[in-house]
Motif scaffolding. Sequence first.
Motif, PDB file in Angstrom:
ATOM      1  N   LYS A 125       0.828  -1.190   0.000  1.00 12.69           N
ATOM      2  CA  LYS A 125       0.000   0.000   0.000  1.00 12.69           C
ATOM      3  C   LYS A 125       0.870   1.251   0.000  1.00 12.69           C
ATOM      4  N   SER A 126       1.877   1.260   0.859  1.00 10.99           N
ATOM      5  CA  SER A 126       2.699   2.467   0.922  1.00 10.99           C
ATOM      6  C   SER A 126       3.576   2.585  -0.321  1.00 10.99           C
ATOM      7  N   LYS A 127       3.972   1.433  -0.879  1.00 11.11           N
ATOM      8  CA  LYS A 127       4.789   1.483  -2.089  1.00 11.11           C
ATOM      9  C   LYS A 127       4.001   2.130  -3.236  1.00 11.11           C
ATOM     10  N   LEU A 128       2.721   1.797  -3.317  1.00 14.72           N
ATOM     11  CA  LEU A 128       1.897   2.357  -4.388  1.00 14.72           C
ATOM     12  C   LEU A 128       1.292   3.697  -3.996  1.00 14.72           C
ATOM     13  N   GLY A 129       1.472   4.072  -2.741  1.00 11.31           N
ATOM     14  CA  GLY A 129       0.934   5.349  -2.285  1.00 11.31           C
ATOM     15  C   GLY A 129      -0.583   5.406  -2.267  1.00 11.31           C
ATOM     16  N   ILE A 130      -1.182   4.305  -1.855  1.00  7.50           N
ATOM     17  CA  ILE A 130      -2.650   4.264  -1.821  1.00  7.50           C
ATOM     18  C   ILE A 130      -3.134   4.599  -0.423  1.00  7.50           C
ATOM     19  N   GLN A 131      -4.119   5.474  -0.349  1.00  7.62           N
ATOM     20  CA  GLN A 131      -4.749   5.780   0.933  1.00  7.62           C
ATOM     21  C   GLN A 131      -6.024   4.941   1.028  1.00  7.62           C
ATOM     22  N   LEU A 132      -5.966   3.905   1.855  1.00  6.65           N
ATOM     23  CA  LEU A 132      -7.156   3.068   1.930  1.00  6.65           C
ATOM     24  C   LEU A 132      -7.106   2.275   3.221  1.00  6.65           C
ATOM     25  N   ASP A 133      -8.220   2.302   3.948  1.00  4.07           N
ATOM     26  CA  ASP A 133      -8.294   1.532   5.183  1.00  4.07           C
ATOM     27  C   ASP A 133      -8.679   0.096   4.846  1.00  4.07           C
ATOM     28  N   LEU A 134      -7.700  -0.776   4.918  1.00  4.78           N
ATOM     29  CA  LEU A 134      -7.944  -2.154   4.476  1.00  4.78           C
ATOM     30  C   LEU A 134      -8.752  -2.959   5.491  1.00  4.78           C
ATOM     31  N   ARG A 135      -9.000  -2.360   6.667  1.00  5.57           N
ATOM     32  CA  ARG A 135      -9.819  -3.102   7.638  1.00  5.57           C
ATOM     33  C   ARG A 135     -11.299  -3.032   7.286  1.00  5.57           C
ATOM     34  N   LYS A 136     -11.632  -2.061   6.452  1.00  4.81           N
ATOM     35  CA  LYS A 136     -13.025  -1.879   6.057  1.00  4.81           C
ATOM     36  C   LYS A 136     -13.533  -3.083   5.258  1.00  4.81           C
ATOM     37  N   LEU A 137     -14.805  -3.404   5.414  1.00  7.73           N
ATOM     38  CA  LEU A 137     -15.392  -4.459   4.585  1.00  7.73           C
ATOM     39  C   LEU A 137     -15.617  -3.906   3.177  1.00  7.73           C
ATOM     40  N   ALA A 138     -15.496  -4.769   2.201  1.00  5.35           N
ATOM     41  CA  ALA A 138     -15.642  -4.329   0.812  1.00  5.35           C
ATOM     42  C   ALA A 138     -16.992  -3.663   0.583  1.00  5.35           C
ATOM     43  N   GLU A 139     -18.021  -4.157   1.263  1.00  7.02           N
ATOM     44  CA  GLU A 139     -19.354  -3.594   1.014  1.00  7.02           C
ATOM     45  C   GLU A 139     -19.469  -2.155   1.520  1.00  7.02           C
ATOM     46  N   HIS A 140     -18.577  -1.756   2.426  1.00  9.19           N
ATOM     47  CA  HIS A 140     -18.629  -0.382   2.913  1.00  9.19           C
ATOM     48  C   HIS A 140     -17.713   0.554   2.126  1.00  9.19           C
ATOM     49  N   MET A 141     -17.033   0.024   1.110  1.00  7.90           N
ATOM     50  CA  MET A 141     -16.098   0.856   0.356  1.00  7.90           C
ATOM     51  C   MET A 141     -16.812   1.581  -0.768  1.00  7.90           C
ATOM     52  N   SER A 142     -16.283   2.756  -1.116  1.00  8.50           N
ATOM     53  CA  SER A 142     -16.826   3.503  -2.248  1.00  8.50           C
ATOM     54  C   SER A 142     -16.331   2.839  -3.536  1.00  8.50           C
ATOM     55  N   PRO A 143     -16.987   3.150  -4.676  1.00  7.39           N
ATOM     56  CA  PRO A 143     -16.539   2.557  -5.945  1.00  7.39           C
ATOM     57  C   PRO A 143     -15.049   2.785  -6.184  1.00  7.39           C
ATOM     58  N   SER A 144     -14.567   3.975  -5.824  1.00  3.96           N
ATOM     59  CA  SER A 144     -13.159   4.287  -6.064  1.00  3.96           C
ATOM     60  C   SER A 144     -12.261   3.418  -5.187  1.00  3.96           C
ATOM     61  N   GLU A 145     -12.659   3.250  -3.923  1.00  3.68           N
ATOM     62  CA  GLU A 145     -11.858   2.411  -3.025  1.00  3.68           C
ATOM     63  C   GLU A 145     -11.823   0.973  -3.516  1.00  3.68           C
TER      64      GLU A 145
END
Lengths: 502, 322
Positions: A125-145
Amino acid sequence: MLQVRDLDKRFGLHYALSKISLDIHSGEIHALVGENGAGKSTLIKILTGIYQPNGGKVFWNNQETVIREPKTARKIGIQVVHQDRQLIASFSGYENLFLGISYPKQKLGLGIRWGAMKKEADQLKSKLGIQLDLRKLAEHMSPSEKTMLEIMRAAMLDCQLLILDEPTAALSDEESELLFELINKLVAKGTAILYVSHRMNEILRLSDRVTVMRNGKIAGTFSTKEMSKDTLVQLMTNQTSSIKKQMQKTSFSNKENVLQLKQVTSKDQKVKNVSLDVKQGEIVGIFGLAGSGRTELLETIYGTRHLKTGQMEIQGKIVSSFSPKHSLARGVILIPEDRRGDGLIVDMSIRENMTLSTLSEFSSIYNIKNQKEKTAVRTWMERLQVKATSSEQPIKELSGGNQQKVVFAKALLSKPILYLCDEPTQAVDVMTREEIHQLLKDQVSHDSGVLFVSSDVQEVLDISDRIYVIHEGEIVAEFENEAVTAEQILQVCYNQRKQSDV
Amino acid sequence: MNRNLATTYSSSLLRLFRVYGTLFAGVLIILCFSILRPDSFATLDNVINISRQISFLVMIALGATLVMAVGEFDLSIGAMASLGGVMAAKLAVSGQPMWLCILLPLAISLVIGYINGWIVTKFKVLSFITTLGMGTILGGITFWLTDGATIFENIPESFRYLGQEMWFTIPILSFIMLFLTILFWYIMSYTPFGRRLYAIGGNEAASRNAGISVAINKNLAFALCAVLATLTGILMASRLGSAQPTSGDGLFLPAYAAAFLGMTSFKEGVPNIWGTFVGAAIIGILANGLTMLEVPPFLQDVVTGSIVIAAVILQKIGRDSS
């Protein structure tokens, strides 16, 4: 890196792809454009091992390679992010990332080492520079996430070629920017990107080269720098062949309305403020890109989608009750886009399917009049030339074109005055397509009208008297089908995109 | 040419086996028992006996078949049958006329079944969950009505008529079973209602688009299922001359076993009335024959369960290889 030579793919007698040749270099962003049905998704499916080609060769890193199944593609380094997200909704980001690859195991090889898993994922994640909380369930993620997560998942494995199919379809502009940054990072590492999109602006901005597909063939591969939006659209639609044939122009202005919508908005806002009309004897085309609300509009008229505000008149009478049952009683029929999912009962026979909407005409409450039913079914099978062993053959054994004829026969049995056709020629052979067009032209008599939705501009131009363009649930343009060209119509769509992009 | 002929021949044979395989298996079972116990199994008396034994299972399984035809399940049929028997017995003990003892519970169950369907169609709750809950509720009501005890005192003689009497040396129960089977076969095959139920089970979205009122038809299937379960319960109480608070519970699983067995015959993969009848008959004949062979009851259950699973597997294999 990837070389495709003379690839063919047939479905029955119909060539979905013919003599496709394509090169993709490492570290390039290669765009793939074409109208719906041009063969883009078929090509992707072959590259990812879902389909097998009928001819031609694929070279991967200069070696001839057969991609037998999706697993093979992933193993050699071809990853894909499909348009419809392939995530498990109830799993967290971490769990989704490791799906299908071996989890870091504990020493005994039994339990999953969650700690190691998290560490590995966070590093990436840090290598690609992505800001994303990976603990979140997929169903709670926005389309972009979700898109980010899928790209991360692709990057977990050896990813030399990443295929992105309409990645920005559900994203806002800011989110798209984040995606572009990520793409550029991947490219800097040497990953090649095959970028499929309808959005011309993105393609012009992002890609190094662009390949245009048309009717299952390659229309050409170009350096993006030399291209403009207009030339791309022209290449996609093959403007030269679509010089308007002189149609006999009838005037409908003095005819009565079959259907009139006044500022109709659906409950879920998929259809917004739509006003349109269909006159007697008229075929009205609706053109819009995928997700523009064209299907939803027909569903709202038919009564399967709830209407919130606005007014609908059929043959001059204000409609107050909305359901398929009421629609059929009024003489409104729907030819749904997904005929197997929404139109037919595939385990039942031709006869049972054909008479389903009009069963009461062939029966009293305690008895179906078999003879009457069979006669009617045979008549229609003959009239539409349904190819089958008998009226008792199950629908699932018929070809797509013949299935669609049964859908039409079912509709015609109810003597409709308004035809709502949603991509009625999708996945049918050329012959049947012509037959269906002719059928609609014949059926439109003095008191009935057709609303015809297609994602194929040329088809809309071929059949319609008048054309509406829909975008994000709203009607954005109306054309008399006299001097209008495919290019103009597409231009309206893409310009809308641009406006909403800004 | 010759080879073509051979393949069509073998494929039509396969089709024949697929459609009538379960029926063949039934005949085979009958033959086995007839050879092993010629003087007790293969007698007219025993045939009549079996027809009475399977009547309850057939009736309750017919209801299950209707609900399965619309693509749902009703897990409350066992509890519904128990409650039906208890209600009828209670009414009979309190001196109500016979017709009321039967019709009132049937009417009540019609409403309960319709509520089952309404919850499923209105709130999109899985029928599995809805009817599991309803079954528990019905069990509770039955317990409340009986205090957990069997009702057997002061039951009038007339209450036993349907369950115990014969017409022309054949049990009335067998007549009722046959009548209901034919009736529901006719309904499912020759009426618009039956066609609509099958259409809904085949593809709900397409049925709705074809103008069918999916919810109402589904609700009716649940209602009819509950009525059939209740009738089964009433007739069981009549047969025994008493009503146990759990009498119907044991029928619930065999009913679905019969319906699933039935799906393997006549109309492949589709719940159908004669298939269910054959399925129930096979289960009944097995119970009867195995008892005659003095197979202990626990082993009978093992055999019956294995045969149901085997039949479904065989049908799947047949389907895939074609």
